[in-house]
Enzyme design. Sequence first.
Site, mmCIF file in Angstrom:
data_model
loop_
_atom_site.group_PDB
_atom_site.id
_atom_site.type_symbol
_atom_site.label_atom_id
_atom_site.label_comp_id
_atom_site.label_asym_id
_atom_site.label_seq_id
_atom_site.Cartn_x
_atom_site.Cartn_y
_atom_site.Cartn_z
ATOM 1 N N GLY A 48 0.775 -1.240 0.000
ATOM 2 C CA GLY A 48 0.000 0.000 0.000
ATOM 3 C C GLY A 48 0.804 1.285 0.000
ATOM 4 O O GLY A 48 0.315 2.319 -0.451
ATOM 5 N N CYS A 78 -6.082 -8.730 -3.917
ATOM 6 C CA CYS A 78 -5.432 -7.559 -3.342
ATOM 7 C C CYS A 78 -5.913 -6.349 -4.138
ATOM 8 O O CYS A 78 -5.738 -6.303 -5.360
ATOM 9 C CB CYS A 78 -3.923 -7.737 -3.486
ATOM 10 S SG CYS A 78 -2.956 -6.303 -3.002
ATOM 11 N N ASN A 79 -6.531 -5.407 -3.444
ATOM 12 C CA ASN A 79 -7.047 -4.216 -4.137
ATOM 13 C C ASN A 79 -5.902 -3.366 -4.666
ATOM 14 O O ASN A 79 -5.995 -2.771 -5.732
ATOM 15 C CB ASN A 79 -7.908 -3.393 -3.189
ATOM 16 C CG ASN A 79 -9.178 -4.123 -2.826
ATOM 17 O OD1 ASN A 79 -10.180 -4.019 -3.512
ATOM 18 N ND2 ASN A 79 -9.142 -4.898 -1.749
ATOM 19 N N THR A 80 -4.828 -3.303 -3.895
ATOM 20 C CA THR A 80 -3.689 -2.466 -4.280
ATOM 21 C C THR A 80 -3.103 -2.959 -5.603
ATOM 22 O O THR A 80 -2.789 -2.166 -6.490
ATOM 23 C CB THR A 80 -2.633 -2.513 -3.150
ATOM 24 O OG1 THR A 80 -3.299 -2.243 -1.913
ATOM 25 C CG2 THR A 80 -1.541 -1.501 -3.366
ATOM 26 N N CYS A 196 -9.615 -3.255 1.174
ATOM 27 C CA CYS A 196 -8.282 -3.858 1.327
ATOM 28 C C CYS A 196 -8.570 -5.206 1.963
ATOM 29 O O CYS A 196 -9.252 -5.270 2.999
ATOM 30 C CB CYS A 196 -7.402 -3.012 2.251
ATOM 31 S SG CYS A 196 -5.881 -3.855 2.769
ATOM 32 N N THR A 197 -8.101 -6.265 1.339
ATOM 33 C CA THR A 197 -8.498 -7.598 1.816
ATOM 34 C C THR A 197 -7.993 -7.882 3.231
ATOM 35 O O THR A 197 -8.572 -8.691 3.944
ATOM 36 C CB THR A 197 -8.003 -8.687 0.839
ATOM 37 O OG1 THR A 197 -6.593 -8.514 0.611
ATOM 38 C CG2 THR A 197 -8.741 -8.591 -0.486
HETATM 39 N N1 DGL Z 1 -4.392 -6.696 0.966
HETATM 40 C C1 DGL Z 1 -4.035 -5.647 0.093
HETATM 41 C C2 DGL Z 1 -5.221 -4.923 -0.521
HETATM 42 O O1 DGL Z 1 -6.288 -5.498 -0.647
HETATM 43 C C3 DGL Z 1 -2.951 -4.682 0.464
HETATM 44 C C4 DGL Z 1 -2.276 -4.611 1.775
HETATM 45 C C5 DGL Z 1 -0.882 -4.044 1.619
HETATM 46 O O2 DGL Z 1 -0.024 -4.810 1.208
HETATM 47 O O3 DGL Z 1 -0.685 -2.825 1.834
HETATM 48 O O4 DGL Z 1 -5.075 -3.797 -0.947
#
Ligand code: DGL
Length: 279
Positions: A48, A78-80, A196-197
């Site tokens: 992130g 992962c949204n990022t 964010c998952t």
């Molecule tokens: N789990 C990830 C997401 O959904 C990102 C967390 C990270 O690595 O900052 O964005």
Amino acid sequence: MKAETRRKGKIGIFDSGLGGLTILKEIMKVMPNRRYLYLGDNLHVPYGDKSRDEIYKLTLAGVEWLFREGAEIVILACNTASANALRKIQQEILPLRYPEKRVLGIIIPTIEEIEIFTKSGHIGVLATEATVASKIFEIEMKKKNPHIQILSRTGGNLASYIENNEEETKLIEEIRCVTSNLLSKNPLIDTLVLGCTHYALIEERIKSSVPIGMNVIGQGNIVAQKLANYLERHKEIEKKLSEQSSVHFFTTSADIHTQKMMVKFYGMHIQLKIIETLV
Ligand code: DGL
């Protein structure tokens, strides 16, 4: 030759670390008879606060590793990564190097479903800095339904706190801080999307920090249903996937703590294999 002996394809699930487990678990509920590979890049988490370029390089390396291990389709859980790497991988890498394989993200499926939860038409999204900066939730919702207002704000240190098993009081304090910061910007928000998952791993704590009646929406079930639907429509991929049930876990971090956290959040004992660093 029996059909099953030809169908060896796996479904790869990729995340920067532990958060993708929330997506994997829901996908496995909907499609138990598949072979899954989970890869968490715990060595490089959090994504992130990284640049778009770094996120792209790490995500591509993870995807290519999963392809080499037999994944026919990879879900960026992962949204990022979905916000900062997916399009480039789909447009520039797959057609040239892997025309038969697929990579899907989790943001568009979420956008397609979330408007049903809001009455006020105002939705808040908590996400990482890199996801918020991309404005992807706002941009995609505008295309889908311009009457719905999205406001996304960063979840601060939450992803790192979860990965590092930070003490409860610090975690709760951070949840209070990021949720009140978001909700104070628009009092009409009645639905909070965990964009964010990692945040879905602490969904219950987040629910108890927001006003009663606020919908708190994780992405796991949405993504699982959408993937099942995608495979229904894309028989060219579906017919390559094994119908045997298995799941294997991989991480880039040799830290013993990673194994413990994976077990904690997956909810049962798992065999975690450490792989060579991706990049
Ligand atoms: N789990 C990830 C997401 O959904 C990102 C967390 C990270 O690595 O900052 O964005």
